[in-house]
Design a protein around this motif. Structure first.
Motif, PDB file in Angstrom:
ATOM      1  N   TRP A  47       0.917  -1.291  -0.102  1.00  0.00           N
ATOM      2  CA  TRP A  47      -0.094   0.115   0.054  1.00  0.00           C
ATOM      3  C   TRP A  47       0.867   1.212   0.059  1.00  0.00           C
ATOM      4  O   TRP A  47       0.411   2.284  -0.641  1.00  0.00           O
ATOM      5  N   ARG A  48       1.989   1.073   0.772  1.00  0.00           N
ATOM      6  CA  ARG A  48       2.880   2.374   0.877  1.00  0.00           C
ATOM      7  C   ARG A  48       3.216   2.562  -0.392  1.00  0.00           C
ATOM      8  O   ARG A  48       3.597   3.753  -0.877  1.00  0.00           O
ATOM      9  N   LYS A  49       4.003   1.425  -1.051  1.00  0.00           N
ATOM     10  CA  LYS A  49       4.823   1.678  -2.623  1.00  0.00           C
ATOM     11  C   LYS A  49       3.591   2.366  -3.378  1.00  0.00           C
ATOM     12  O   LYS A  49       3.941   3.361  -4.161  1.00  0.00           O
ATOM     13  N   CYS A  67       2.488  12.949  10.186  1.00  0.00           N
ATOM     14  CA  CYS A  67       2.426  11.933  10.957  1.00  0.00           C
ATOM     15  C   CYS A  67       3.118  10.642  10.649  1.00  0.00           C
ATOM     16  O   CYS A  67       2.841   9.501  10.409  1.00  0.00           O
ATOM     17  N   SER A  68       4.476  10.815  10.557  1.00  0.00           N
ATOM     18  CA  SER A  68       5.301  10.012   9.679  1.00  0.00           C
ATOM     19  C   SER A  68       5.897   8.908  10.649  1.00  0.00           C
ATOM     20  O   SER A  68       6.346   7.735  10.240  1.00  0.00           O
ATOM     21  N   GLY A  69       5.491   8.879  11.940  1.00  0.00           N
ATOM     22  CA  GLY A  69       5.750   7.815  12.936  1.00  0.00           C
ATOM     23  C   GLY A  69       7.194   7.190  12.865  1.00  0.00           C
ATOM     24  O   GLY A  69       8.062   8.047  12.829  1.00  0.00           O
ATOM     25  N   THR A  70       7.537   5.901  12.475  1.00  0.00           N
ATOM     26  CA  THR A  70       8.754   5.636  12.628  1.00  0.00           C
ATOM     27  C   THR A  70       9.342   5.716  11.058  1.00  0.00           C
ATOM     28  O   THR A  70      10.374   5.116  10.677  1.00  0.00           O
ATOM     29  N   GLY A  71       8.862   6.386  10.168  1.00  0.00           N
ATOM     30  CA  GLY A  71       9.356   6.894   9.111  1.00  0.00           C
ATOM     31  C   GLY A  71       9.646   5.987   7.954  1.00  0.00           C
ATOM     32  O   GLY A  71      10.288   5.620   6.963  1.00  0.00           O
ATOM     33  N   ASP A  72       8.481   4.917   7.765  1.00  0.00           N
ATOM     34  CA  ASP A  72       8.324   3.908   6.747  1.00  0.00           C
ATOM     35  C   ASP A  72       8.355   4.493   5.599  1.00  0.00           C
ATOM     36  O   ASP A  72       8.986   3.888   4.340  1.00  0.00           O
ATOM     37  N   PHE A  73       8.003   5.797   5.162  1.00  0.00           N
ATOM     38  CA  PHE A  73       7.717   6.367   3.877  1.00  0.00           C
ATOM     39  C   PHE A  73       8.967   6.888   3.519  1.00  0.00           C
ATOM     40  O   PHE A  73       9.091   7.432   2.284  1.00  0.00           O
ATOM     41  N   VAL A  87       7.118  14.552   9.740  1.00  0.00           N
ATOM     42  CA  VAL A  87       6.820  15.264  10.989  1.00  0.00           C
ATOM     43  C   VAL A  87       5.816  14.376  11.661  1.00  0.00           C
ATOM     44  O   VAL A  87       4.982  13.720  11.107  1.00  0.00           O
ATOM     45  N   ASP A  88       6.028  14.389  13.058  1.00  0.00           N
ATOM     46  CA  ASP A  88       5.343  13.529  13.844  1.00  0.00           C
ATOM     47  C   ASP A  88       5.285  14.126  15.379  1.00  0.00           C
ATOM     48  O   ASP A  88       6.447  14.755  15.794  1.00  0.00           O
ATOM     49  N   PHE A  89       4.249  13.975  16.273  1.00  0.00           N
ATOM     50  CA  PHE A  89       4.589  14.418  17.397  1.00  0.00           C
ATOM     51  C   PHE A  89       5.005  13.814  18.741  1.00  0.00           C
ATOM     52  O   PHE A  89       4.995  14.144  19.719  1.00  0.00           O
ATOM     53  N   ALA A 110       6.452  17.811  15.795  1.00  0.00           N
ATOM     54  CA  ALA A 110       5.264  18.898  16.021  1.00  0.00           C
ATOM     55  C   ALA A 110       3.896  18.442  15.648  1.00  0.00           C
ATOM     56  O   ALA A 110       3.759  17.213  15.004  1.00  0.00           O
ATOM     57  N   ASP A 111       2.950  19.066  16.172  1.00  0.00           N
ATOM     58  CA  ASP A 111       1.379  18.851  15.640  1.00  0.00           C
ATOM     59  C   ASP A 111       1.200  19.066  14.371  1.00  0.00           C
ATOM     60  O   ASP A 111       1.512  20.160  13.869  1.00  0.00           O
ATOM     61  N   VAL A 112       0.759  18.125  13.583  1.00  0.00           N
ATOM     62  CA  VAL A 112       0.707  18.358  12.008  1.00  0.00           C
ATOM     63  C   VAL A 112      -0.458  19.389  11.833  1.00  0.00           C
ATOM     64  O   VAL A 112      -0.755  19.776  10.848  1.00  0.00           O
ATOM     65  N   CYS A 113      -1.180  19.773  13.061  1.00  0.00           N
ATOM     66  CA  CYS A 113      -2.286  20.732  12.830  1.00  0.00           C
ATOM     67  C   CYS A 113      -1.675  22.314  12.887  1.00  0.00           C
ATOM     68  O   CYS A 113      -2.479  23.266  12.994  1.00  0.00           O
ATOM     69  N   ASN A 133      -6.402   9.674  13.469  1.00  0.00           N
ATOM     70  CA  ASN A 133      -6.138   9.889  14.967  1.00  0.00           C
ATOM     71  C   ASN A 133      -6.336  11.420  15.078  1.00  0.00           C
ATOM     72  O   ASN A 133      -6.028  11.980  16.172  1.00  0.00           O
ATOM     73  N   ILE A 134      -6.678  12.432  14.153  1.00  0.00           N
ATOM     74  CA  ILE A 134      -6.701  13.841  14.285  1.00  0.00           C
ATOM     75  C   ILE A 134      -8.076  14.216  14.583  1.00  0.00           C
ATOM     76  O   ILE A 134      -9.085  13.854  13.700  1.00  0.00           O
ATOM     77  N   PRO A 135      -8.385  14.767  15.678  1.00  0.00           N
ATOM     78  CA  PRO A 135      -9.804  15.150  16.131  1.00  0.00           C
ATOM     79  C   PRO A 135     -10.280  16.433  15.099  1.00  0.00           C
ATOM     80  O   PRO A 135     -11.140  16.180  14.744  1.00  0.00           O
TER      81      PRO A 135
HETATM   82  C1  LIG Z   1      -0.574   4.960  12.948  1.00  0.00           C
HETATM   83  S1  LIG Z   1       0.805   5.821  13.120  1.00  0.00           S
HETATM   84  C2  LIG Z   1       1.473   5.902  11.265  1.00  0.00           C
HETATM   85  C3  LIG Z   1       2.687   6.346  11.475  1.00  0.00           C
HETATM   86  C4  LIG Z   1       3.473   6.072   9.741  1.00  0.00           C
HETATM   87  N1  LIG Z   1       2.790   7.267   8.856  1.00  0.00           N
HETATM   88  C5  LIG Z   1       3.072   4.902   9.081  1.00  0.00           C
HETATM   89  O1  LIG Z   1       2.718   4.773   7.806  1.00  0.00           O
HETATM   90  O2  LIG Z   1       3.474   3.695   9.674  1.00  0.00           O
HETATM   91  C6  LIG Z   1       0.163   7.426  13.121  1.00  0.00           C
HETATM   92  C7  LIG Z   1       1.115   8.498  13.699  1.00  0.00           C
HETATM   93  O3  LIG Z   1       0.404   9.691  13.669  1.00  0.00           O
HETATM   94  C8  LIG Z   1       1.271  10.505  14.681  1.00  0.00           C
HETATM   95  N2  LIG Z   1       0.086  11.703  15.041  1.00  0.00           N
HETATM   96  C9  LIG Z   1      -1.297  11.592  15.290  1.00  0.00           C
HETATM   97  N3  LIG Z   1      -1.898  12.715  15.375  1.00  0.00           N
HETATM   98  C10 LIG Z   1      -0.908  13.568  15.393  1.00  0.00           C
HETATM   99  C11 LIG Z   1      -0.922  14.940  15.201  1.00  0.00           C
HETATM  100  N4  LIG Z   1      -1.801  15.675  15.597  1.00  0.00           N
HETATM  101  N5  LIG Z   1       0.494  15.564  14.871  1.00  0.00           N
HETATM  102  C12 LIG Z   1       1.463  14.941  14.790  1.00  0.00           C
HETATM  103  N6  LIG Z   1       1.400  13.377  14.400  1.00  0.00           N
HETATM  104  C13 LIG Z   1       0.354  12.851  15.082  1.00  0.00           C
HETATM  105  C14 LIG Z   1       1.368   9.675  15.957  1.00  0.00           C
HETATM  106  O4  LIG Z   1       2.260  10.092  16.691  1.00  0.00           O
HETATM  107  C15 LIG Z   1       1.787   8.290  14.971  1.00  0.00           C
HETATM  108  O5  LIG Z   1       3.220   8.212  15.081  1.00  0.00           O
END
Ligand SMILES: C[S@@+](CC[C@H](N)C(=O)[O-])C[C@H]1O[C@@H](n2cnc3c(N)ncnc32)[C@H](O)[C@@H]1O
Length: 247
Positions: A47-49, A67-73, A87-89, A110-113, A133-135
């Motif tokens: 899916w990522r590719k 929301c890059s998390g551990t940077g798979d992309f 960017v990820d918080f 940082a917060d992506v918002c 995950n974003i409200p």
């Molecule tokens: C399910 S993980 C996805 C990570 C990555 N994109 C991936 O493909 O594996 C969701 C990520 O979104 C980040 N996240 C959620 N809400 C966020 C926000 N408001 N600002 C920054 N990061 C956020 C979390 O910390 C988490 O690392």
């Protein structure tokens, strides 16, 4: 506990929910990569590719991985010649990505918002498994619009619910029991995986998200369902004119 989880995914208090989400990802950062592969049986990489290949020519372009998390992309985008900003918080998630050698250059906690960047800095943006995950999704869309240049591309990859009723019901069972069980055993945090399954169950439909993107100033929206609808990819482009006319 069920009531509390219900409250947590109530979007009336974005600040509280974000704190909860950040702490949740901080707590599962250590096992996140392994669980991703196990729970998706490795399908997430395809899916990522696919998502990255939807972006046009990104050589020497600035791409933001939200929301890059551990940077798979990051490596997938870098090998296509892009300059990537992750960017990820959740700092532990970013650190895990650095340790794994995926996030090499720019990582921003940082917060992506509320992105700490000037407007129209990026040629493309990507967000995978983050939107649910974003409200305050509208604020997030506004922020992506702000940092993207005109006609810049946005790709959203998200876990969704299958269309077929039978598969949807089986998937619901997996989300209610399988995901929290396996996630809980491997990470030692069943509550975190219960939360993640709830976000999939309760997230808006892709067509709804597409309408929000359109209202936020995105056009040429394409929705692609993957793997019976378990994942959805949305591709669109920033368009000032659409935003002016719809707001
Ligand atoms: C399910 S993980 C996805 C990570 C990555 N994109 C991936 O493909 O594996 C969701 C990520 O979104 C980040 N996240 C959620 N809400 C966020 C926000 N408001 N600002 C920054 N990061 C956020 C979390 O910390 C988490 O690392």
């Amino acid at each position: 506990m069920k009531e509390e989880l219900k409250y947590r995914i109530n979007n009336t208090s974005p600040g509280m929910r974000k704190k909860f989400v950040r702490e949740t990802f901080d707590s599962i950062a250590e096992t996140y990569d392994v669980l991703n592969r196990v729970l998706s049986l490795g399908v997430d990489m395809s899916w990522r590719k696919f998502a990255v290949n939807m972006l046009g020519d990104i050589r020497r372009k600035n791409v933001i991985d939200l929301c890059s998390g551990t940077g798979d992309f990051v490596p997938l985008l870098s090998t296509k010649g892009a300059c990537v900003v992750a960017v990820d918080f959740s700092l532990p998630m970013l650190i895990k990505g650095k340790e794994a050698g995926r996030i090499k250059e720019y990582a921003v906690a940082a917060d992506v918002c509320r992105l700490p960047f000037a407007g129209e800095l990026f040629d493309a943006a990507l967000v995978a498994f983050g939107v649910r995950n974003i409200p305050d999704i509208n604020v997030f869309i506004d922020e992506i619009f702000r940092v993207l240049r005109e006609d810049g591309e946005l790709v959203v990859l998200e876990l969704t619910r299958p269309d077929n009723f039978i598969i949807r019901s089986l998937y619901k069972l997996y989300l209610s029991f399988g995901l929290p069980l396996i996630g809980g055993i491997v990470s030692g945090r069943p509550r975190a995986y219960l939360y993640l399954s709830k976000t999939i169950e309760s997230f808006i439909e892709p067509a709804h998200l597409a309408r929000m993107l359109e209202r936020g100033g995105f056009t040429k929206i394409r929705i692609l369902r993957r793997f019976l609808g378990i994942a959805t990819i949305i591709h669109c482009r920033r368009c000032e004119h659409i935003r002016m006319s719809l707001q």
